[in-house]
Write a protein that holds these residues in place. Structure first.
Motif, PDB file in Angstrom:
ATOM      1  N   LEU A 154       0.827  -1.216   0.000  1.00  0.00           N
ATOM      2  CA  LEU A 154       0.000   0.000   0.000  1.00  0.00           C
ATOM      3  C   LEU A 154       0.858   1.262   0.000  1.00  0.00           C
ATOM      4  O   LEU A 154       0.497   2.256  -0.638  1.00  0.00           O
ATOM      5  N   THR A 155       1.987   1.231   0.687  1.00  0.00           N
ATOM      6  CA  THR A 155       2.890   2.384   0.665  1.00  0.00           C
ATOM      7  C   THR A 155       3.393   2.638  -0.746  1.00  0.00           C
ATOM      8  O   THR A 155       3.414   3.790  -1.211  1.00  0.00           O
ATOM      9  N   LEU A 156       3.771   1.584  -1.444  1.00  0.00           N
ATOM     10  CA  LEU A 156       4.182   1.717  -2.854  1.00  0.00           C
ATOM     11  C   LEU A 156       3.065   2.319  -3.698  1.00  0.00           C
ATOM     12  O   LEU A 156       3.276   3.287  -4.439  1.00  0.00           O
ATOM     13  N   ALA A 157       1.879   1.753  -3.588  1.00  0.00           N
ATOM     14  CA  ALA A 157       0.747   2.197  -4.409  1.00  0.00           C
ATOM     15  C   ALA A 157       0.367   3.642  -4.104  1.00  0.00           C
ATOM     16  O   ALA A 157       0.140   4.443  -5.029  1.00  0.00           O
ATOM     17  N   VAL A 158       0.285   3.988  -2.834  1.00  0.00           N
ATOM     18  CA  VAL A 158      -0.079   5.353  -2.451  1.00  0.00           C
ATOM     19  C   VAL A 158       1.005   6.329  -2.900  1.00  0.00           C
ATOM     20  O   VAL A 158       0.699   7.429  -3.385  1.00  0.00           O
ATOM     21  N   GLY A 159       2.255   5.946  -2.779  1.00  0.00           N
ATOM     22  CA  GLY A 159       3.344   6.814  -3.220  1.00  0.00           C
ATOM     23  C   GLY A 159       3.275   7.125  -4.702  1.00  0.00           C
ATOM     24  O   GLY A 159       3.455   8.269  -5.128  1.00  0.00           O
ATOM     25  N   ILE A 160       2.982   6.115  -5.486  1.00  0.00           N
ATOM     26  CA  ILE A 160       2.894   6.307  -6.941  1.00  0.00           C
ATOM     27  C   ILE A 160       1.654   7.121  -7.298  1.00  0.00           C
ATOM     28  O   ILE A 160       1.730   8.096  -8.044  1.00  0.00           O
ATOM     29  N   ALA A 161       0.494   6.732  -6.760  1.00  0.00           N
ATOM     30  CA  ALA A 161      -0.783   7.337  -7.171  1.00  0.00           C
ATOM     31  C   ALA A 161      -0.999   8.747  -6.633  1.00  0.00           C
ATOM     32  O   ALA A 161      -1.572   9.584  -7.325  1.00  0.00           O
ATOM     33  N   THR A 162      -0.551   9.009  -5.407  1.00  0.00           N
ATOM     34  CA  THR A 162      -0.872  10.310  -4.808  1.00  0.00           C
ATOM     35  C   THR A 162       0.252  11.328  -4.910  1.00  0.00           C
ATOM     36  O   THR A 162       0.022  12.512  -4.670  1.00  0.00           O
ATOM     37  N   ALA A 163       1.452  10.875  -5.247  1.00  0.00           N
ATOM     38  CA  ALA A 163       2.568  11.819  -5.214  1.00  0.00           C
ATOM     39  C   ALA A 163       3.444  11.760  -6.475  1.00  0.00           C
ATOM     40  O   ALA A 163       3.576  12.752  -7.182  1.00  0.00           O
ATOM     41  N   TRP A 164       4.022  10.613  -6.745  1.00  0.00           N
ATOM     42  CA  TRP A 164       4.977  10.525  -7.841  1.00  0.00           C
ATOM     43  C   TRP A 164       4.333  10.845  -9.189  1.00  0.00           C
ATOM     44  O   TRP A 164       4.812  11.718  -9.933  1.00  0.00           O
ATOM     45  N   LEU A 165       3.258  10.171  -9.547  1.00  0.00           N
ATOM     46  CA  LEU A 165       2.589  10.410 -10.828  1.00  0.00           C
ATOM     47  C   LEU A 165       2.041  11.842 -10.941  1.00  0.00           C
ATOM     48  O   LEU A 165       2.305  12.518 -11.939  1.00  0.00           O
ATOM     49  N   PRO A 166       1.308  12.339  -9.934  1.00  0.00           N
ATOM     50  CA  PRO A 166       0.841  13.725 -10.033  1.00  0.00           C
ATOM     51  C   PRO A 166       1.987  14.738 -10.132  1.00  0.00           C
ATOM     52  O   PRO A 166       1.887  15.713 -10.876  1.00  0.00           O
ATOM     53  N   ALA A 167       3.080  14.497  -9.411  1.00  0.00           N
ATOM     54  CA  ALA A 167       4.227  15.413  -9.497  1.00  0.00           C
ATOM     55  C   ALA A 167       4.786  15.436 -10.912  1.00  0.00           C
ATOM     56  O   ALA A 167       5.070  16.502 -11.464  1.00  0.00           O
ATOM     57  N   TYR A 168       4.918  14.268 -11.493  1.00  0.00           N
ATOM     58  CA  TYR A 168       5.418  14.186 -12.862  1.00  0.00           C
ATOM     59  C   TYR A 168       4.500  14.955 -13.811  1.00  0.00           C
ATOM     60  O   TYR A 168       4.960  15.740 -14.647  1.00  0.00           O
ATOM     61  N   LEU A 169       3.192  14.735 -13.671  1.00  0.00           N
ATOM     62  CA  LEU A 169       2.229  15.415 -14.548  1.00  0.00           C
ATOM     63  C   LEU A 169       2.270  16.929 -14.359  1.00  0.00           C
ATOM     64  O   LEU A 169       2.181  17.682 -15.329  1.00  0.00           O
ATOM     65  N   LEU A 170       2.418  17.383 -13.129  1.00  0.00           N
ATOM     66  CA  LEU A 170       2.518  18.821 -12.860  1.00  0.00           C
ATOM     67  C   LEU A 170       3.820  19.394 -13.430  1.00  0.00           C
ATOM     68  O   LEU A 170       3.818  20.444 -14.079  1.00  0.00           O
ATOM     69  N   LEU A 171       4.921  18.714 -13.171  1.00  0.00           N
ATOM     70  CA  LEU A 171       6.221  19.212 -13.615  1.00  0.00           C
ATOM     71  C   LEU A 171       6.350  19.244 -15.130  1.00  0.00           C
ATOM     72  O   LEU A 171       7.034  20.111 -15.680  1.00  0.00           O
ATOM     73  N   ARG A 172       5.681  18.339 -15.809  1.00  0.00           N
ATOM     74  CA  ARG A 172       5.749  18.275 -17.274  1.00  0.00           C
ATOM     75  C   ARG A 172       4.662  19.092 -17.948  1.00  0.00           C
ATOM     76  O   ARG A 172       4.578  19.150 -19.161  1.00  0.00           O
ATOM     77  N   GLY A 173       3.768  19.707 -17.164  1.00  0.00           N
ATOM     78  CA  GLY A 173       2.726  20.552 -17.724  1.00  0.00           C
ATOM     79  C   GLY A 173       1.502  19.815 -18.210  1.00  0.00           C
ATOM     80  O   GLY A 173       0.647  20.391 -18.891  1.00  0.00           O
TER      81      GLY A 173
END
Length: 171
Positions: A148-167
């Motif tokens: 769950l830590t892996l999944a939450v990290g990817i879904a709530t932080a890593w992926l959204p950060a990437y999408l924000l940083l790339r526009g």
């Protein structure tokens, strides 16, 4: 600043998940936790203490500090080889704090970002609660919490950060 914070929270949650699953050593996980705790601490203080900071800026900083202290505590615990019960009780405090934040955000949500943020706080509340359940009464398995830590990290932080940083995503 949110994209910067989310990127590093995603990194640390991803690696903490791997650590809980036995793929990263205690000493190594301490390094990333102290680094991310420090980065988020600086971001929180910059937001909350800058001249002319609004109540929203101070609130943002205060909430980010919940994450910062979690990671700093994990990092120190790994180097001191403690059992984590104190961190577990802190995690319960954060879970109890995060749940009404989630409810409040979801009740007032009008945009996709608002709903996303409210659901994130709910996911983080559940995760912090599971850390308490793992470290204090020891009623959940480390494998479940790791996945769950892996999944939450990817879904709530890593992926959204990437999408924000790339526009690809906007606030």
């Amino acid at each position: 600043m949110i994209a910067l914070i989310l990127l590093w929270v995603g990194a640390v949650l991803f690696l903490n998940g791997l650590w809980l699953l036995g793929r990263v050593s205690d000493q190594e996980i301490g390094v990333i936790n102290l680094f991310v705790g420090g980065v988020t601490l600086l971001a929180a203080l910059a937001s909350a203490l800058r001249g002319g900071a609004s109540l929203d800026d101070i609130g943002f900083g205060a909430l980010v500090l919940l994450f910062s202290f979690t990671y700093i505590w994990i990092g120190i615990n790994r180097f001191l080889q403690t059992d984590g019960r104190g961190l577990g009780w802190y995690s319960l405090f954060v879970a109890i704090t995060a749940l009404p934040i989630s409810i409040e955000l979801l009740r007032g949500a009008t945009t996709t970002w608002d709903y996303w943020l409210g659901l994130n706080w709910l996911a983080w509340a559940v995760l912090w609660f599971l850390y308490w359940a793992l470290l204090v009464p020891k009623r959940v398995g480390v494998q479940l919490v790791g996945v769950l830590t892996l999944a939450v990290g990817i879904a709530t932080a890593w992926l959204p950060a990437y999408l924000l940083l790339r526009g690809y995503m906007a606030l």
